[in-house]
Design a protein around this motif. Structure first.
Motif, short mmCIF file in Angstrom:
data_model
loop_
_atom_site.label_atom_id
_atom_site.label_comp_id
_atom_site.label_asym_id
_atom_site.label_seq_id
_atom_site.Cartn_x
_atom_site.Cartn_y
_atom_site.Cartn_z
N ARG A 1 35.43 40.64 32.32
CA ARG A 1 35.34 41.80 33.22
C ARG A 1 35.21 43.11 32.47
NH1 ARG A 1 41.13 40.34 34.02
NH2 ARG A 1 42.29 41.77 32.67
N THR A 2 35.69 43.17 31.20
CA THR A 2 35.47 44.31 30.32
C THR A 2 34.77 43.79 29.08
OG1 THR A 2 37.48 45.40 31.16
CG2 THR A 2 36.59 46.20 29.07
N PRO A 3 33.46 43.97 28.97
CA PRO A 3 32.70 43.22 27.96
C PRO A 3 32.85 43.66 26.52
CG PRO A 3 31.25 44.64 29.23
CD PRO A 3 32.60 44.71 29.89
N GLY A 4 33.29 44.89 26.27
CA GLY A 4 33.37 45.37 24.90
C GLY A 4 32.21 46.28 24.56
N ASP A 5 31.67 46.15 23.34
CA ASP A 5 30.62 47.06 22.89
C ASP A 5 29.35 46.94 23.73
OD1 ASP A 5 32.29 47.92 20.88
OD2 ASP A 5 31.38 46.66 19.33
N VAL A 6 28.98 45.72 24.10
CA VAL A 6 27.76 45.49 24.87
C VAL A 6 28.07 44.43 25.94
CG1 VAL A 6 26.21 46.05 22.96
CG2 VAL A 6 26.96 43.69 23.28
N GLY A 7 27.15 44.30 26.89
CA GLY A 7 27.29 43.24 27.87
C GLY A 7 27.39 43.73 29.30
N ILE A 8 27.17 42.80 30.22
CA ILE A 8 27.20 43.09 31.65
C ILE A 8 28.40 42.37 32.25
CG2 ILE A 8 25.97 42.87 33.84
CD1 ILE A 8 23.37 42.69 32.20
N PRO A 9 29.39 43.08 32.76
CA PRO A 9 30.50 42.40 33.42
C PRO A 9 30.03 41.77 34.73
CG PRO A 9 30.68 44.75 33.77
CD PRO A 9 29.53 44.54 32.81
N PRO A 10 30.62 40.65 35.14
CA PRO A 10 30.22 40.05 36.41
C PRO A 10 30.41 41.03 37.57
CG PRO A 10 31.62 38.55 35.16
CD PRO A 10 31.68 39.88 34.47
N GLN A 11 29.40 41.13 38.42
CA GLN A 11 29.48 41.93 39.63
C GLN A 11 29.39 40.97 40.81
OE1 GLN A 11 26.68 45.28 39.41
NE2 GLN A 11 26.78 45.14 37.17
N LEU A 12 30.53 40.74 41.46
CA LEU A 12 30.64 39.72 42.49
C LEU A 12 30.92 40.40 43.83
CD1 LEU A 12 32.86 37.18 40.49
CD2 LEU A 12 30.35 37.32 40.60
N ASP A 13 29.98 40.29 44.74
CA ASP A 13 30.04 40.98 46.03
C ASP A 13 30.29 39.94 47.13
OD1 ASP A 13 29.72 42.49 48.30
OD2 ASP A 13 27.64 43.06 47.90
N PHE A 14 31.44 40.08 47.82
CA PHE A 14 31.80 39.18 48.91
C PHE A 14 31.76 39.89 50.26
CE2 PHE A 14 33.82 37.40 45.14
CZ PHE A 14 33.54 36.04 45.26
N SER A 15 31.08 41.05 50.33
CA SER A 15 31.14 41.89 51.52
C SER A 15 30.51 41.24 52.74
CB SER A 15 30.49 43.24 51.25
OG SER A 15 29.11 43.08 50.90
N ALA A 16 29.63 40.26 52.58
CA ALA A 16 29.00 39.59 53.71
C ALA A 16 29.83 38.43 54.25
CB ALA A 16 27.61 39.10 53.32
N SER A 17 31.00 38.20 53.68
CA SER A 17 31.85 37.10 54.13
C SER A 17 32.40 37.37 55.52
CB SER A 17 33.00 36.91 53.14
OG SER A 17 32.53 36.60 51.85
N GLN A 18 32.84 36.32 56.18
CA GLN A 18 33.46 36.43 57.50
C GLN A 18 34.90 35.95 57.44
OE1 GLN A 18 30.84 34.11 60.01
NE2 GLN A 18 29.52 35.84 60.43
N ASN A 19 35.75 36.64 58.20
CA ASN A 19 37.18 36.35 58.25
C ASN A 19 37.82 36.46 56.87
OD1 ASN A 19 39.59 35.68 59.65
ND2 ASN A 19 39.42 33.55 58.97
N LEU A 20 37.40 37.44 56.12
CA LEU A 20 37.96 37.68 54.79
C LEU A 20 38.48 39.11 54.71
CD1 LEU A 20 38.39 36.59 51.89
CD2 LEU A 20 36.14 37.54 51.32
N ALA A 21 39.80 39.25 54.66
CA ALA A 21 40.40 40.58 54.58
C ALA A 21 40.34 41.14 53.16
CB ALA A 21 41.86 40.52 55.05
N SER A 22 40.53 40.28 52.17
CA SER A 22 40.49 40.73 50.78
C SER A 22 40.22 39.55 49.87
CB SER A 22 41.80 41.41 50.38
OG SER A 22 42.87 40.48 50.41
N VAL A 23 39.66 39.87 48.70
CA VAL A 23 39.43 38.85 47.68
C VAL A 23 39.70 39.48 46.32
CG1 VAL A 23 36.95 39.38 47.65
CG2 VAL A 23 37.79 37.23 46.66
N GLU A 24 40.41 38.76 45.47
CA GLU A 24 40.67 39.20 44.10
C GLU A 24 40.12 38.13 43.16
OE1 GLU A 24 44.33 40.30 41.02
OE2 GLU A 24 44.77 39.77 43.11
N VAL A 25 39.29 38.57 42.22
CA VAL A 25 38.73 37.65 41.24
C VAL A 25 39.66 37.63 40.03
CG1 VAL A 25 36.73 37.10 39.80
CG2 VAL A 25 36.41 38.23 42.02
N LEU A 26 40.06 36.43 39.61
CA LEU A 26 40.97 36.25 38.48
C LEU A 26 40.17 35.77 37.28
CD1 LEU A 26 43.83 34.43 40.42
CD2 LEU A 26 43.51 36.90 40.07
N TYR A 27 40.47 36.36 36.11
CA TYR A 27 39.67 36.10 34.91
C TYR A 27 40.47 35.36 33.85
CZ TYR A 27 36.00 39.16 36.65
OH TYR A 27 34.99 39.71 37.41
#
Length: 272
Positions: free
Chosen positions: A67-93
């Motif tokens: 989630r924090t890549p360091g000098d270079v890199g793309i952290p994962p961008q995970l979008d769950f906004s189109a989900s149904q019946n989902l109040a919240s989501v936390e991604v664990l690394y």
């Protein structure tokens, strides 16, 4: 991140009514991308409750980023906004690996990663329709942006899927726990100008632990540099020059994660 038991990941769904209909598949279809693919998985847990995760597989020798890549890199961008019946989501690394390519130092996962999800439904009597739109980086000698979409309906009694259950269990075991643990501990942090000095204790370690640092939002920090060791004490230096212009150092919070062997610990500290 704290190590979280299976039942906590999706505990509210234990109360779902069996009237929700037949159990659905325990995994989504694979979403293919260059040198990688991803999907959603879910599995009932032995002690009750259910767990879910994002599974990313990479071609051999390729890596993606923490989630924090360091000098270079793309952290994962995970979008769950189109989900149904989902109040919240936390991604664990899970704990990453330190990777040096001669030009930069990064926090990565080689060959793939499973990211457990902590879900909270809006209505515990209905299933969650989990929809993911993902953007992430995959790298070997070159880096390629990757995209993927996946959908999974998480019902109260999904199909038993031993592979999904083992995948999620292994990922949960790799989550950093609060320091100290198993002889591994993050010590005091000292501030000298724009540099933080950090001590890490690792009893019985054959090599110095890998140390990762995260600052407040919009801070861009390199990975800490190992300076030397005295017995079980390992000393590191972290440049804070990547903070936004005008940001105050004193009182700022740092997230620190240390990895040694199969143990990973984390600690949040406030700069003096």
């Amino acid at each position: 991140m704290r190590n979280i038991g299976f039942s906590v990941l999706l505990a509210p769904l234990v109360a779902l009514s069996s009237a929700c209909g037949p159990a659905l598949a325990a995994q989504s279809a694979w979403s293919q991308a260059d040198q990688s693919r991803l999907r959603l998985v879910a599995a009932p847990m032995p002690e009750g409750g259910m767990a879910a995760a994002v599974e990313i597989q990479l071609e051999e020798g390729w890596h993606t980023y923490w989630r924090t890549p360091g000098d270079v890199g793309i952290p994962p961008q995970l979008d769950f906004s189109a989900s149904q019946n989902l109040a919240s989501v936390e991604v664990l690394y899970p704990a990453p690996e330190r990777y040096e390519d001669g030009r930069s130092v990064s926090a990565v996962y080689f060959d793939g990663v499973v990211l457990p999800l902590k879900l909270q439904p809006e209505d515990a009597k209905r299933p969650i329709t989990l929809r993911l739109s993902a953007f992430y980086g995959v790298c070997e000698e070159v880096c390629i942006p990757a995209e993927g979409d996946a959908e999974l309906v998480i019902a109260p009694e999904p199909e038993e899927d031993v592979r999904s259950r083992i995948l999620i269990a292994t990922a949960l075991d790799r989550l950093p726990v609060e320091s100290p643990s198993g002889g591994l501990a993050i010590g005091a942090v000292r501030l000298e100008g724009e540099t933080a000095h950090i001590d890490v204790t690792a009893q019985g370690a054959r090599q110095p632990p890998s140390l990762f640092a995260e600052g407040p939002e919009e801070w861009f920090l390199s990975l800490p540099e190992h300076l030397g060791s005295e017995g079980a004490t390992h000393r590191y230096r972290l440049s804070l020059a990547g903070r936004p212009q005008g940001a105050t150092l004193s009182g700022a919070r740092l997230g620190l994660t240390a990895v040694s062997g199969g143990t990973a610990v984390e600690s949040e500290v406030r700069l003096p």
